[in-house]
Each structure stands twice: as structure tokens, then as C-alpha cells.
Design an enzyme around this catalytic site. Structure first.
Site: not given
Ligand code: PGA
Length: 253
Positions: A10, A12, A98, A100, A170, A176, A216
Site C-alpha cells: 500500500n 499511500k 484503510h 487513514e 491492521e 507506521g 509495521s
């Protein structure tokens, strides 16, 4: 039942068109798609919208996914991209929900559900992301949150539709941050998701659905996740941006 493993990068809001093309050339030079096929592993990337068409052209067998899409075919939805637009450039995979997008763009499991229903109708493969925040984790709410996200996100889908679904677990606190969830946590929640799919869509669907861990994941820990019985691969952000690291992820799966 044996399920294929899946490695999905991904990207991003990273990699320009030129950078994305260079990545594809490296993947080709290293014969990564061939290696993956020989090992029965599916591999792909999710570039930014602007690079999708070019990556699709240079993909050399990589799966190419969008990072989101709109549920409407067209209309007054400034800045959005529709399913027919993706179809036109040969894209038939999409990540949905996702964290985010949930965090920064107000995406809810209800909007995810509308998108997922529109996508499976067009026979797109969907990677539906679920995961709890750090606060929810600390409060012991992980399974409640996951249940709500799975039940709402997949509302109204049929058993048959499930063939198009991949679920990615996730935990938001691991994305991250370098604080990856332990393999035990990943397995516990991925197997919980499988039990939810069993409850909602029956045993066959639950045994077939691929469930990924994300957060991660790096070349030095991907192997351990892939050994867990209910983890069918990984959704990888940071470590998927460089072709060398992507190659190591695949090699170590
Ligand atoms: P990360 O991102 O691998 O950089 O933690 C994972 C993701 O957001 O899918």
C-alpha cells in the site's frame, strides 16, 4: 483448505508516476512475479490514483489495486474516482476502509459497505481493512470494534460475494509506528475474523477468505506472520515502497 498467500504493498501518498514506473521495471528485472507464481503467492501494489494507469501498463503481472473508490458511477463528488473509471484502465482490485481514510477522511463502516457492495457487483476484488485504535486496544475493546467493522462493512453481501473479499487486520497503533502487533495478537484477531465470516457466511466462505495482517510488517518479521495458520499474508506500507525491500518481503514470506 489451503489458501494462497498474498503480499500487497500500500503505497499511500508516495511514489510519483516516474518512481512507480521505476519500481515496476525493477520488479520485472528481478522476475518477482514469476518467483511469486512458482511459490503460489499473489503479489501486488496499490499506487496513488494518478499513477494507477501507468503502473497498470508496466505492472508485468503484478496485481494493481486502487487505495479507495467512490460507490457512485459518476456525479458531483469532487476529487473522487469511480469504479467505471478504474475499469477503463484495467484495475479490478481496491482497498477499502484503510484506517487513514477512517481517521482523516471520515470514512465509516457504512460508507465502506456502500463501496464494497458497488465493487463486488462489478466483480472487483476488495481488500477491506479493519482494526482498533490504541485507546480501544488499551480498553480491551479490540474484538468489539472488529465485529462492528466486519458486520457493518459486509452487510447485505451474499456468500457468493465473499469470493471477492480479502480482509486486512491492521491495528491502528501498529501502522507506521514500528510497533507491530505480536504474531499471537495477529493470529488471535485474524482467527476471530474468520470465525465472524463463518457466522455470517458459513464455513466454506470462512475457509476460503484470505485474511492479511498489516502494521509495521518488514522483511525481518513477515515470515513469522505468514506461519500463523489464519494469517494469509500482509498489507505493507513503508516497507513496500522500495523494490529491494518489496523483493525481500516476498523472499522471506
Ligand atoms: P506500514 O503500513 O506497513 O507502514 O505500517 C501498513 C498499512 O497502512 O497498510
Amino acid at each position: 483448505m489451503s489458501r494462497k498467500k498474498l503480499l500487497m504493498g500500500n503505497w499511500k501518498m508516495n511514489l510519483t508516476i516516474a518512481e512507480a514506473n521505476a519500481f515496476c521495471e525493477d520488479v520485472k528485472a528481478a522476475s518477482l512475479v514469476r518467483q511469486a507464481r512458482q511459490r503460489g503467492i499473489m503479489i501486488g501494489v496499490a499506487p496513488a490514483f494518478i499513477a494507477l494507469q501507468s503502473v497498470r501498463k508496466h505492472a508485468h503481472g503484478l496485481i494493481v489495486a486502487s487505495q479507495d473508490c467512490h460507490y457512485a458511477d459518476h456525479g458531483a463528488y469532487t476529487s473522487n474516482v469511480s469504479i467505471p473509471m478504474l475499469q477503463e484502465i484495467g484495475v479490478d482490485w481496491s482497498i477499502i476502509g484503510h484506517s487513514e481514510r477512517r481517521q482523516y477522511e471520515g470514512e465509516t463502516s457504512f460508507t465502506c459497505n456502500r463501496k464494497i457492495k458497488a465493487l463486488v457487483k462489478q466483480q472487483f476484488h476488495v481488500i477491506y481493512c479493519v482494526g482498533e485504535t490504541a485507546k480501544e486496544y488499551d480498553q480491551g475493546l479490540t474484538k468489539d470494534v472488529i465485529r462492528e467493522q466486519v458486520v457493518t462493512g459486509l452487510m447485505g453481501l451474499s456468500k457468493d460475494d465473499m469470493q471477492y473479499l480479502v480482509i486486512a487486520y491492521e491495528p491502528v497503533w501498529s501502522i507506521g509506528t514500528g510497533k507491530n502487533a505480536s504474531v499471537e495478537i495477529a493470529e488471535d484477531i485474524c482467527s476471530y475474523i474468520r470465525s465472524l465470516i463463518n457466522e455470517l457466511f458459513g464455513k466454506v466462505a470462512s475457509q476460503k477468505v484470505q485474511i492479511l495482517y498489516g502494521g509495521s510488517v518488514k522483511p525481518n518479521n513477515i515470515h513469522d506472520y505468514c506461519q500463523a495458520p489464519d494469517v494469509d499474508g500482509a498489507l505493507v506500507g513503508g516497507a513496500s515502497l522500495k523494490s529491494e525491500s518489496f523483493k525481500e518481503l516476498l523472499e522471506n514470506m
